[in-house]
Design an enzyme around this catalytic site. Structure first.
Site, PDB file in Angstrom:
ATOM      1  N   ARG A  14       0.965  -1.275  -0.051  1.00  0.00           N
ATOM      2  CA  ARG A  14      -0.031  -0.047  -0.032  1.00  0.00           C
ATOM      3  C   ARG A  14       1.181   1.232   0.011  1.00  0.00           C
ATOM      4  NH1 ARG A  14      -0.334   4.641   2.485  1.00  0.00           N
ATOM      5  NH2 ARG A  14       0.110   3.731   4.412  1.00  0.00           N
ATOM      6  N   HIS A 229       9.192   7.219   7.787  1.00  0.00           N
ATOM      7  CA  HIS A 229       9.557   7.227   6.586  1.00  0.00           C
ATOM      8  C   HIS A 229      11.145   7.522   6.868  1.00  0.00           C
ATOM      9  CE1 HIS A 229       6.224   6.758   3.973  1.00  0.00           C
ATOM     10  NE2 HIS A 229       5.504   6.952   5.077  1.00  0.00           N
ATOM     11  N   CYS A 260       6.190   9.913  -0.894  1.00  0.00           N
ATOM     12  CA  CYS A 260       4.909  10.429  -0.729  1.00  0.00           C
ATOM     13  C   CYS A 260       4.657  11.608  -1.528  1.00  0.00           C
ATOM     14  CB  CYS A 260       4.996  10.899   0.886  1.00  0.00           C
ATOM     15  SG  CYS A 260       3.349  11.781   1.491  1.00  0.00           S
ATOM     16  N   ASN A 269       8.987   3.958   3.238  1.00  0.00           N
ATOM     17  CA  ASN A 269       9.007   3.764   4.818  1.00  0.00           C
ATOM     18  C   ASN A 269      10.390   3.205   5.004  1.00  0.00           C
ATOM     19  OD1 ASN A 269       6.023   3.116   3.545  1.00  0.00           O
ATOM     20  ND2 ASN A 269       6.033   3.655   5.770  1.00  0.00           N
TER      21      ASN A 269
HETATM   22  P1  HMG Z   1     -13.311  14.791  -2.342  1.00  0.00           P
HETATM   23  O1  HMG Z   1     -12.843  15.310  -3.790  1.00  0.00           O
HETATM   24  O2  HMG Z   1     -13.477  15.888  -1.289  1.00  0.00           O
HETATM   25  O3  HMG Z   1     -14.387  13.757  -2.307  1.00  0.00           O
HETATM   26  O4  HMG Z   1     -11.919  13.963  -1.739  1.00  0.00           O
HETATM   27  P2  HMG Z   1     -15.941  13.835  -2.558  1.00  0.00           P
HETATM   28  O5  HMG Z   1     -16.691  13.245  -1.418  1.00  0.00           O
HETATM   29  O6  HMG Z   1     -16.333  15.453  -2.814  1.00  0.00           O
HETATM   30  O7  HMG Z   1     -16.299  13.009  -4.000  1.00  0.00           O
HETATM   31  C1  HMG Z   1     -15.277  13.223  -5.163  1.00  0.00           C
HETATM   32  C2  HMG Z   1     -15.707  12.164  -5.993  1.00  0.00           C
HETATM   33  O8  HMG Z   1     -15.033  11.054  -5.531  1.00  0.00           O
HETATM   34  C3  HMG Z   1     -17.241  11.776  -6.076  1.00  0.00           C
HETATM   35  O9  HMG Z   1     -17.518  11.157  -7.537  1.00  0.00           O
HETATM   36  C4  HMG Z   1     -17.172  10.607  -5.045  1.00  0.00           C
HETATM   37  O10 HMG Z   1     -18.160   9.650  -5.518  1.00  0.00           O
HETATM   38  C5  HMG Z   1     -15.861   9.851  -5.504  1.00  0.00           C
HETATM   39  P3  HMG Z   1     -18.618  11.919  -8.356  1.00  0.00           P
HETATM   40  O11 HMG Z   1     -19.479  12.282  -7.590  1.00  0.00           O
HETATM   41  O12 HMG Z   1     -17.584  13.199  -8.739  1.00  0.00           O
HETATM   42  O13 HMG Z   1     -18.591  11.065  -9.556  1.00  0.00           O
HETATM   43  N1  HMG Z   1     -15.289   9.381  -4.127  1.00  0.00           N
HETATM   44  C6  HMG Z   1     -14.856   8.035  -3.941  1.00  0.00           C
HETATM   45  N2  HMG Z   1     -14.716   6.877  -4.865  1.00  0.00           N
HETATM   46  C7  HMG Z   1     -14.168   5.840  -4.467  1.00  0.00           C
HETATM   47  N3  HMG Z   1     -13.764   5.654  -3.251  1.00  0.00           N
HETATM   48  C8  HMG Z   1     -13.953   6.650  -2.264  1.00  0.00           C
HETATM   49  C9  HMG Z   1     -14.367   7.898  -2.728  1.00  0.00           C
HETATM   50  N4  HMG Z   1     -14.734   8.960  -2.044  1.00  0.00           N
HETATM   51  C10 HMG Z   1     -15.137   9.734  -2.842  1.00  0.00           C
HETATM   52  N5  HMG Z   1     -13.498   6.398  -1.070  1.00  0.00           N
HETATM   53  C11 HMG Z   1     -11.229  12.034  -0.571  1.00  0.00           C
HETATM   54  C12 HMG Z   1     -11.834  13.397  -0.453  1.00  0.00           C
HETATM   55  C13 HMG Z   1     -10.867  11.848   0.984  1.00  0.00           C
HETATM   56  C14 HMG Z   1     -12.247  11.072  -0.979  1.00  0.00           C
HETATM   57  C15 HMG Z   1      -9.942  12.026  -1.154  1.00  0.00           C
HETATM   58  O14 HMG Z   1      -9.265  13.270  -0.779  1.00  0.00           O
HETATM   59  C16 HMG Z   1      -8.925  11.006  -0.928  1.00  0.00           C
HETATM   60  O15 HMG Z   1      -9.395   9.887  -1.553  1.00  0.00           O
HETATM   61  N6  HMG Z   1      -7.792  11.040  -0.425  1.00  0.00           N
HETATM   62  C17 HMG Z   1      -6.959   9.844  -0.069  1.00  0.00           C
HETATM   63  C18 HMG Z   1      -5.848  10.346  -0.321  1.00  0.00           C
HETATM   64  C19 HMG Z   1      -4.554   9.191  -0.049  1.00  0.00           C
HETATM   65  O16 HMG Z   1      -4.949   8.111  -0.447  1.00  0.00           O
HETATM   66  N7  HMG Z   1      -3.405   9.708   0.525  1.00  0.00           N
HETATM   67  C20 HMG Z   1      -2.563   8.379   0.676  1.00  0.00           C
HETATM   68  C21 HMG Z   1      -2.841   7.777   2.033  1.00  0.00           C
HETATM   69  S1  HMG Z   1      -2.606   8.368   3.514  1.00  0.00           S
HETATM   70  C22 HMG Z   1      -0.772   8.292   3.695  1.00  0.00           C
HETATM   71  O17 HMG Z   1      -0.031   7.726   2.696  1.00  0.00           O
HETATM   72  C23 HMG Z   1      -0.233   8.433   5.012  1.00  0.00           C
HETATM   73  C24 HMG Z   1       0.232   7.090   5.857  1.00  0.00           C
HETATM   74  O18 HMG Z   1       1.209   6.441   4.860  1.00  0.00           O
HETATM   75  C25 HMG Z   1       0.652   7.627   7.071  1.00  0.00           C
HETATM   76  C26 HMG Z   1       1.948   8.634   6.967  1.00  0.00           C
HETATM   77  O19 HMG Z   1       3.051   8.420   6.298  1.00  0.00           O
HETATM   78  O20 HMG Z   1       1.821   9.854   7.362  1.00  0.00           O
HETATM   79  C27 HMG Z   1      -1.028   6.536   5.889  1.00  0.00           C
HETATM   80 MG    MG Z   2       3.114   6.498   5.079  1.00  0.00          MG
END
Ligand code: HMG
Ligand code: MG
Length: 319
Positions: A14, A229, A260, A269
């Protein structure tokens, strides 16, 4: 003497692959999970149910890389008793996962029994990562956690940018403590503290843990995990420091995969091989066979056409 158990959450499929520029097909991700299982990993973060439409700055293929987790879960050889957490950012992601679980034949090992939710210790990062403030994200995640728990899934929480934020600078450990508390109160069984940028060192990690665990906070180190990381090469040192504070769970990526998209210059990581080597002969017992893990690290690095980022992996390759 009995060696004390350390848990490793292998996040390569992931966190690692999420941040590699190549788009990796589900069957390769599934094979990575299979190889990690064979090498002894028992908690493997398999993917995420985030929005495929979400495109962070300068990272056009992000959504594309994140799609297909359902296929990964279907294709990989799931083993009873092992855990395959998947990231879920909101109710929509949870609903997609629940729909998938509902389609599964009852006699199969479930696709997963655990989700990971994520927020941050700075509003700037939270906005960039999930398009909302910390407060909004906690409200959103409370709904997700309650629903998931009711459906029998266990929930792990992540707090990002526990040391530095790429947008707003140094982060106050008190903020990390408050967000950690909020995630525990809503029902997470464990909180993983993310040094997203990888700038932490044993001194700043100690200051962080003193605040999160100490004083009146009442948070037991057994409820915390370290997610470090390795940008500045401090990952292993930060884990050894965290062990002194009583943490016994750490997140790492085979081959040190990843970076990232929200954190320019940040690398992957800490490598799982490096963690296993650091604990070798110590009073701690971690899962996984170092030689086999190093082979997985070499294999996936070749698949991605990248240099193996694990120092231990490279050293073992040269033998
Ligand atoms: P948004 O644009 O505000 O979402 O994003 P929305 O609710 O306005 O929806 C926009 C569109 O996306 C809609 O479609 C929704 O249906 C669709 P439309 O109506 O336009 O056709 N949608 C989805 N589709 C599938 N699955 C979903 C989903 N949600 C909405 N879950 C949102 C808000 C949170 C969804 C977006 O910002 C997002 O997906 N962010 C994720 C970012 C991400 O993956 N980051 C990496 C992971 S975190 C990380 O790496 C840190 C970590 O490793 C720890 C560290 O190292 O610090 C964990
Ligand atoms: Mg991370």
């Amino acid at each position: 003497p009995v060696r004390e158990r350390v848990r490793i959450v292998e996040v390569g499929p992931r966190d690692g692959l999420q941040n590699e520029s190549a788009v990796i097909p589900p069957h390769v991700k599934a094979e990575l999970v299979n190889r990690l299982t064979h090498a002894g990993m028992d908690i493997i973060e398999a993917g995420s149910f985030v929005s495929p439409k979400w495109v962070p700055q300068k990272d056009r293929s992000f959504g594309e890389r994140m799609a297909g987790t359902a296929d990964v879960l279907k294709q990989m050889h799931r083993q009873k008793g092992l855990h395959y957490p998947v990231l879920v950012p909101n109710v929509k992601g949870l609903e997609n996962l629940l729909e998938l679980l509902a389609q599964q034949p009852k006699d199969e090992v479930p696709y997963t029994d655990e989700i990971a939710i994520f927020t941050a210790a700075s509003d700037a990062f939270c906005k960039a990562n999930t398009n909302c403030t910390i407060e909004e994200s906690l409200a959103r995640l409370k709904t997700v956690t309650h629903r998931a728990t009711k459906e029998g899934l266990r929930v792990r929480g992540y707090v990002s940018v526990v040391i530095d934020c790429p947008y707003s600078g140094k982060v106050d450990p008190v903020k990390v403590r408050d967000v950690t508390k909020a995630l525990l109160e809503m029902g997470c069984y464990e909180i993983s503290l993310g040094d997203t940028v990888g700038t932490g060192n044993p001194t700043t990690i100690s200051e962080l843990l003193e605040t999160v665990i100490g004083g009146s906070s009442d948070i037991s180190p057994s409820l915390l995990a370290g997610h470090y990381h390795d940008t500045f090469g401090m990952g292993v040192s930060n884990i050894l420091t965290s062990l002194d504070f009583g943490l016994r769970t750490f997140d790492s990526s085979v081959g040190g995969l990843g970076g990232c998209p929200y954190s320019p210059g940040a690398t992957g990581n800490v490598a799982t091989e490096d963690v296993l080597y650091a604990l070798r002969g110590s009073r701690f017992d971690a899962p996984g066979d170092l030689t086999k893990m190093a082979e997985v690290g070499s294999w996936i690095s070749k698949q991605l056409n990248r240099t193996n980022a694990s120092r231990v992996g490279k050293a073992l390759e040269a033998r």
